[in-house]
Design an enzyme around this catalytic site. Structure first.
Site, mmCIF file in Angstrom:
data_model
loop_
_atom_site.group_PDB
_atom_site.id
_atom_site.type_symbol
_atom_site.label_atom_id
_atom_site.label_comp_id
_atom_site.label_asym_id
_atom_site.label_seq_id
_atom_site.Cartn_x
_atom_site.Cartn_y
_atom_site.Cartn_z
ATOM 1 N N GLY A 14 0.809 -1.214 0.000
ATOM 2 C CA GLY A 14 0.000 0.000 0.000
ATOM 3 C C GLY A 14 0.837 1.257 0.000
ATOM 4 O O GLY A 14 0.561 2.211 -0.743
ATOM 5 N N GLU A 33 11.306 2.835 5.298
ATOM 6 C CA GLU A 33 11.046 1.433 5.607
ATOM 7 C C GLU A 33 12.065 0.955 6.642
ATOM 8 O O GLU A 33 13.263 1.194 6.504
ATOM 9 C CB GLU A 33 11.138 0.573 4.339
ATOM 10 C CG GLU A 33 11.043 -0.919 4.554
ATOM 11 C CD GLU A 33 9.789 -1.333 5.303
ATOM 12 O OE1 GLU A 33 9.899 -2.193 6.208
ATOM 13 O OE2 GLU A 33 8.698 -0.802 4.998
ATOM 14 N N CYS A 41 3.941 -8.766 2.446
ATOM 15 C CA CYS A 41 3.487 -9.616 1.343
ATOM 16 C C CYS A 41 4.652 -10.198 0.564
ATOM 17 O O CYS A 41 4.715 -11.398 0.300
ATOM 18 C CB CYS A 41 2.566 -8.828 0.410
ATOM 19 S SG CYS A 41 1.987 -9.782 -1.004
ATOM 20 N N CYS A 46 2.448 -13.279 1.293
ATOM 21 C CA CYS A 46 1.860 -13.841 0.072
ATOM 22 C C CYS A 46 2.859 -14.527 -0.847
ATOM 23 O O CYS A 46 2.635 -15.663 -1.285
ATOM 24 C CB CYS A 46 1.158 -12.746 -0.737
ATOM 25 S SG CYS A 46 0.375 -11.453 0.216
ATOM 26 N N LYS A 49 4.884 -17.566 0.703
ATOM 27 C CA LYS A 49 3.879 -18.598 1.003
ATOM 28 C C LYS A 49 3.417 -19.283 -0.270
ATOM 29 O O LYS A 49 3.308 -20.512 -0.321
ATOM 30 C CB LYS A 49 2.684 -17.959 1.708
ATOM 31 C CG LYS A 49 1.516 -18.913 1.936
ATOM 32 C CD LYS A 49 0.235 -18.153 2.171
ATOM 33 C CE LYS A 49 -0.241 -17.452 0.913
ATOM 34 N NZ LYS A 49 -1.461 -16.649 1.140
ATOM 35 N N TYR A 185 -6.806 -18.200 7.902
ATOM 36 C CA TYR A 185 -6.024 -18.272 6.662
ATOM 37 C C TYR A 185 -4.650 -18.919 6.893
ATOM 38 O O TYR A 185 -4.275 -19.891 6.241
ATOM 39 C CB TYR A 185 -5.749 -16.871 6.112
ATOM 40 C CG TYR A 185 -6.862 -16.147 5.433
ATOM 41 C CD1 TYR A 185 -6.891 -16.044 4.044
ATOM 42 C CD2 TYR A 185 -7.852 -15.498 6.150
ATOM 43 C CE1 TYR A 185 -7.887 -15.323 3.395
ATOM 44 C CE2 TYR A 185 -8.854 -14.785 5.521
ATOM 45 C CZ TYR A 185 -8.862 -14.697 4.147
ATOM 46 O OH TYR A 185 -9.848 -13.983 3.518
ATOM 47 N N ILE A 186 -3.878 -18.318 7.802
ATOM 48 C CA ILE A 186 -2.473 -18.693 7.952
ATOM 49 C C ILE A 186 -2.342 -20.114 8.468
ATOM 50 O O ILE A 186 -1.539 -20.911 7.959
ATOM 51 C CB ILE A 186 -1.752 -17.685 8.863
ATOM 52 C CG1 ILE A 186 -1.757 -16.298 8.223
ATOM 53 C CG2 ILE A 186 -0.322 -18.127 9.138
ATOM 54 C CD1 ILE A 186 -1.228 -15.192 9.123
ATOM 55 N N GLU A 189 -3.424 -22.645 5.707
ATOM 56 C CA GLU A 189 -2.476 -22.677 4.587
ATOM 57 C C GLU A 189 -1.184 -23.406 4.957
ATOM 58 O O GLU A 189 -0.697 -24.259 4.200
ATOM 59 C CB GLU A 189 -2.179 -21.252 4.123
ATOM 60 C CG GLU A 189 -3.363 -20.619 3.405
ATOM 61 C CD GLU A 189 -3.141 -19.178 3.013
ATOM 62 O OE1 GLU A 189 -3.837 -18.712 2.097
ATOM 63 O OE2 GLU A 189 -2.277 -18.502 3.620
ATOM 64 N N HIS A 443 -15.755 -26.286 -22.346
ATOM 65 C CA HIS A 443 -15.666 -27.700 -21.967
ATOM 66 C C HIS A 443 -14.443 -28.358 -22.604
ATOM 67 O O HIS A 443 -14.113 -28.060 -23.752
ATOM 68 C CB HIS A 443 -16.940 -28.426 -22.438
ATOM 69 C CG HIS A 443 -16.979 -29.870 -22.052
ATOM 70 N ND1 HIS A 443 -17.269 -30.274 -20.776
ATOM 71 C CD2 HIS A 443 -16.750 -30.998 -22.783
ATOM 72 C CE1 HIS A 443 -17.233 -31.604 -20.722
ATOM 73 N NE2 HIS A 443 -16.907 -32.063 -21.944
ATOM 74 N N GLU A 448 -16.758 -24.331 -15.941
ATOM 75 C CA GLU A 448 -18.031 -24.379 -16.664
ATOM 76 C C GLU A 448 -19.216 -24.712 -15.741
ATOM 77 O O GLU A 448 -20.349 -24.365 -16.042
ATOM 78 C CB GLU A 448 -17.976 -25.404 -17.797
ATOM 79 C CG GLU A 448 -17.864 -26.851 -17.342
ATOM 80 C CD GLU A 448 -17.820 -27.829 -18.511
ATOM 81 O OE1 GLU A 448 -18.816 -27.887 -19.255
ATOM 82 O OE2 GLU A 448 -16.795 -28.518 -18.672
#
Length: 463
Positions: A14, A33, A41, A46, A49, A185-186, A189, A443, A448
């Site tokens: 972000g 930073e 991430c 992300c 992972k 989630y974590i 996963e 298909h 589908e």
């Protein structure tokens, strides 16, 4: 002292997007930073992972290969060290890309811990990345808080013996026996990842089903699939303490039902909290509630010159939403275009061995305000038929019975995240079930099924 139109604290997804868009629109921008260019991430979330997910999937593909005529056998062990080295090289490459993007946009980069001194002044000092960095003072007309979040451990005796997802990415050895605490989630996963790499995995969570907040039918289906992947589940349980055994080489996990488990590692996947501790929010008068920065839809905090985006707001806590918030905020401040994203139809994925993809309302959410027609389908995907791999796909549509608008789409099974991304367009556009039915099926494909479910599985009245 440097002066900027905009200064961003935190170079995650972000923060980087906000800084770049602001600079592209003529603003003088600086960014700081403290730990990882690219944020959680890219470095501890992300990206690594997903690389781990691919590694675990590859083992299963090799295992299935003889059924498709390939004369191969699954390797007896997984090269954890070799994989981590390859993963780290890719992360280093991505770090460089993030730094290069910022520099090419004409943004000034600062490595260090940034903290507010007042509403327009901040100080940057030494950090993990730059322990010898000199203290620098910055002034900016607008300041954006984008420091992200950090994993938390449970407040129980011995919690320091556990690791979090941050440490897992750098363990020198793969734990053969591992206990994972948390069914979100974590936790889900990493249970799939480590089991796919050959670890013996026990998954503990307080709820009766994993993935609290997801559609109940999805949660029930996933619980069945977790068992099929060789993971032992312990629903409705909570840890009470951890004990060191074997001189730090093993951990005993003691649960509230009296049971105990001796494992090589305990992973606490028990949530994250906004990284606000070192920001100096009090000095600037920024309002904090339950550990996160309070901000409006436009990102504005109670201090007119200070904004917040991403996990520090503890609202969506996903990379794409942080990127969207950063982009909208930069344009709002320097080149208003009225650009918006539909957060109400935010697609989400859980990258388990049988992945989950969802967009829009769950059946339970929708039934509060709508009369529903529910369409479901369960079947074995073609890819699993020759190797006779167990586990069915679940596909589900939640439809308003009167308007015929598709309110939600849910899937558990191979390619669910990829299919859900495209379904998110339909749900965001408020397409109807009739319009899905008018779409000719591709298909043979799994996707589908979403345009060939003709008869409702059940009707549900609002309640």
């Amino acid at each position: 002292m440097q002066d900027y139109d905009l200064f961003v604290i935190g170079a995650g997804s972000g923060g980087v997007r906000c800084a770049r868009i602001a600079a592209q629109n003529g603003a003088r921008v600086g960014i700081a930073e403290r730990r990882h260019w690219g944020g959680t991430c890219v470095n501890l979330g992300c990206v690594p992972k997903k690389l781990m997910v691919y590694a675990a999937e590859t083992g299963r593909m090799i295992e299935d290969a003889p059924a498709f005529g390939w004369d191969v056998q699954r390797p007896s062990s997984f090269d954890w060290y070799g994989f981590l080295a390859a993963k780290d090289r890719e992360i280093e490459r991505l770090n460089g890309i993030y730094v290069s993007m910022l520099e090419k946009a004409g943004i000034d980069l600062y490595t260090g811990d940034a903290r507010l001194l007042d509403a327009n002044t901040l100080e940057i000092g030494p950090s993990v990345l730059a322990p010898e960095a000199p203290v620098q003072r910055i002034r900016a007309r607008k300041i954006v808080l984008a420091p992200g979040s950090t994993p938390v451990r449970l407040d129980i005796p011995g919690a320091e013996l556990a690791i979090t997802s941050d440490e897992l990415f750098h363990l020198p050895e793969r734990p053969q026996r591992v206990a994972i605490i948390g069914g979100g989630y974590i936790g889900v996963e990493f249970a799939g990842i480590l089991a796919g790499m050959g670890s013996q995995v026990d998954l503990f969570y307080r709820q009766p089903l994993p993935l609290r907040g997801f559609d109940e039918e999805v949660r029930t289906h996933l619980r069945e699939l977790i068992d099929l992947h060789g993971i032992t589940q312990h629903p409705g349980t909570s840890p009470v303490r951890l004990e060191d055994i074997g001189g730090g080489r093993a951990v005993r996990l003691v649960m509230d039902d009296g049971a105990s488990y001796e494992v090589d590692a305990v992973i606490m996947a028990t949530g994250r909290r906004a990284a606000v501790d070192s920001l100096g929010l009090d000095a600037a008068g920024v309002a904090v509630e339950k550990g996160h920065v309070v901000a409006g839809v436009d990102g504005r905090t109670n201090v007119p010159s200070i904004y917040a985006i991403g996990d520090v707001r503890d609202q969506y806590n996903l990379t794409p939403t942080a990127i969207a918030e950063g982009h909208m905020l930069a344009e709002q401040l320097f080149n208003p275009q009225g650009r918006t994203w539909s957060f109400e139809t935010l697609p989400k994925a859980v990258f388990f061995s049988s992945p989950v993809g969802v967009v829009g309302m769950s059946e339970e959410e929708a039934a509060k305000t709508h009369d529903l027609a529910i369409y479901t389908s369960r079947f074995t995907p073609m890819r699993q038929t020759l190797p006779k791999r167990a586990g069915k796909i679940l596909m589900k549509l939640v439809v308003d019975r009167h308007s015929d608008v598709v309110l939600g789409a849910h899937m558990v099974g191979p390619d669910a995240p990829e299919i859900t991304q495209m379904l998110a367009i339909a749900v965001t556009a408020k397409l109807t079930k009739k319009q899905l039915d008018q779409t000719v099926a591709l298909h043979p494909s799994t996707a589908e099924e979403f345009v060939t479910m003709r008869t409702p599985t059940r009707l549900v009245d609002r309640h």
